[in-house]
Scaffold this active site. Structure first.
Site, PDB file in Angstrom:
ATOM      1  CD  GLU A 167      -3.041  -1.047   2.283  1.00  8.57           C
ATOM      2  OE1 GLU A 167      -3.032  -0.020   2.973  1.00  8.57           O
ATOM      3  OE2 GLU A 167      -3.923  -1.858   2.193  1.00  8.57           O
ATOM      4  CD  GLU A 363      -3.817  -5.746   4.215  1.00  7.42           C
ATOM      5  OE1 GLU A 363      -4.327  -4.979   4.803  1.00  7.42           O
ATOM      6  OE2 GLU A 363      -2.647  -5.832   4.201  1.00  7.42           O
TER       7      GLU A 363
END
Ligand code: FCB
Length: 457
Positions: A167, A363
């Protein structure tokens, strides 16, 4: 009746990250990361929590691997802590730190669980923050690549699934432009939008150099992925006009145009460049080629999305606010939008133009206000509801032919949720932090059933 059966080779897994679970902050040669400094700074993390002990996974990893075996996962995504391996950020390698991951991976393999290692999940060495301001400096990308070489040359015989960075937008855009609440480490305000984009550009460069370093250092063929939390635009309804609007809006939503686009296509999106104007980061010759490395998969972290509709304005679309009372899980940003998983994958194919690239959900999960009842159980039926809806969206993506190959649930267990400390629980295993007891929640049993029957139950 619709049966939500998954393909026979679908990967079922769970995910964690080093700083969020390991603890052992100063043991066996590890030195501080920016998250140690940040969480030790009063007022930064809710309730003054830090990752110093976390789930004590560093000492309890065997018990945790047994938990994974009980769950039935065959794939586990975890991260390797840079400040354990190269404590000063650059230079000497700490072999004791490497040994911990050898022990962990050997234990996983004893249970027939494939390790998927993220090489960077936000815990960069504090020494590099002190030296040159971490991601503000281009040097960070080169130090990262050296660290990657150190890891892969030592662990590449045991690990063949690598993920470069987790991320990028979070540890750059949320870490430097700290008008974000709550902020992220290092929590440093820079002077311009351009400087913020410069930090993510350096991270992209680190990704590219990291891919090259992995492939050079690995003793065996291996798989390399980037993990991105692309912002997902979702048509208010699926009529062609709104679908077109969602696609058009995608490059300017979140940081998509300057992260997922360069990584997967070799160019910042033109719509973003136009919006940024003078705030476009400095891009040196050759950077985009370095950034645009071949990938074996894209890791997609997904929790929510943004509704879009076609509009009679210059852009042709508009982003929609969530109405008051829209259902959400236990985070201000965790609006329940299960189609985000489907639309994210579809955008990667149709909007970014990479239908060839296998996708792993690296995720997906949610925080809930879990409580242990008098019988010592946790009935997180709200989490089951959230997960079930998202797995149905995953099933839809597969049914329509998109290349979704696996799913890692966030998270195997409750952990240190960054600026929210231990207050927010994302696990399917409850952690009693006072005793470090692991208590599988109802969602743990639910997920085990899904895995066992290879379908949404
Ligand atoms: C993601 C992070 C992960 C976790 C979840 C809830 O952004 O990658 O570490 O905190 O959110």
């Amino acid at each position: 009746m619709t049966s939500y059966q998954f393909p026979g080779d679908f990967l079922w897994g769970a995910a964690t990250a080093a700083y969020q679970i390991e603890g052992a902050g100063i043991e066996e040669g590890r030195k501080p990361s920016v998250w140690d400094t940040f969480s030790a700074t009063p007022g930064r993390v809710l309730n003054g929590d830090t990752g110093a002990v976390a789930c004590d996974h560093y000492h309890r990893y065997e018990e945790d691997v047994q938990l994974m075996a009980q769950l039935g996962i065959k794939h586990y995504r975890f991260s390797i802590a840079w400040p354990r391996i190269v404590p000063d950020g650059r230079g000497a390698v700490n072999e004791q730190g490497v040994d911990f991951y050898k022990r962990l991976v050997d234990c996983l393999r004893n249970y027939d669980i494939t390790p998927h290692a993220t090489l960077f999940h936000w815990d960069s060495p504090q020494a590099l923050e002190d030296l040159y301001g971490s991601w503000q400096s281009r040097e960070m990308a080169f130090d990262y690549a050296d660290y990657v070489t150190a890891v892969v040359s030592r662990l590449g015989d045991r690990i063949t699934h690598w993920m470069t960075l987790n991320e990028i937008s979070c540890f750059t855009h949320m870490g430097y432009a700290v008008d974000t609440e709550p902020p992220h480490a290092p929590g440093k305000r820079v002077n311009s939008v351009k400087e913020v984009w410069q930090t993510s550009h350096h991270a992209l460069l680190a990704h590219g150099l990291g891919c090259q370093a992995i492939r050079n250092a690995s003793p065996v063929p291996c798989s390399v992925a980037l993990v991105d939390n692309l912002a997902v635009t979702i048509p208010i309804n699926e009529s062609p006009v709104h679908v077109a609007a969602a696609k058009q809006a995608f490059p300017t939503c979140g940081q998509n145009g300057g992260i997922i686009f360069p990584a997967l296509t070799g160019a910042y999106s033109s719509a973003l460049l136009e919006q940024l104007g003078a705030n476009v980061p400095d891009i040196q010759e050759g950077d985009l080629e370095t950034i645009h490395q071949p990938l074996d998969a894209l890791g997609f972290n997904v929790y929510s999305g943004t509704y879009v509709r076609a509009a009679d304005n210059e852009l042709g679309y508009e982003f929609l606010e969530f109405p008051k009372g829209y259902p959400r899980m236990h985070m201000p940003w965790l609006n329940i939008v299960p189609e985000c998983l489907y639309w994210g994958i579809r955008h990667l194919s149709e909007t970014v133009g990479r239908p060839d690239l296998p996708v792993l959900i690296t995720e997906n999960g949610c925080a809930a206000q879990d409580e242990v009842n008098v019988k010592g159980e946790v009935f997180d039926t709200d989490r089951i509801m959230y997960l079930r809806q998202h797995l149905k969206a995953a099933h839809r993506a597969i049914t329509e032919g998109y290349p979704l190959k696996g799913y890692f649930l966030w998270s195997l267990m409750d952990n240190f949720e960054w600026a929210w400390g231990y207050d927010r629980r994302f696990g399917i295993t409850y952690i009693d932090y006072a005793t470090q007891k692991r208590i599988p929640k109802a969602s743990f049993d639910w997920y085990r059933e899904c895995i066992q029957s290879n379908q949404v139950v």
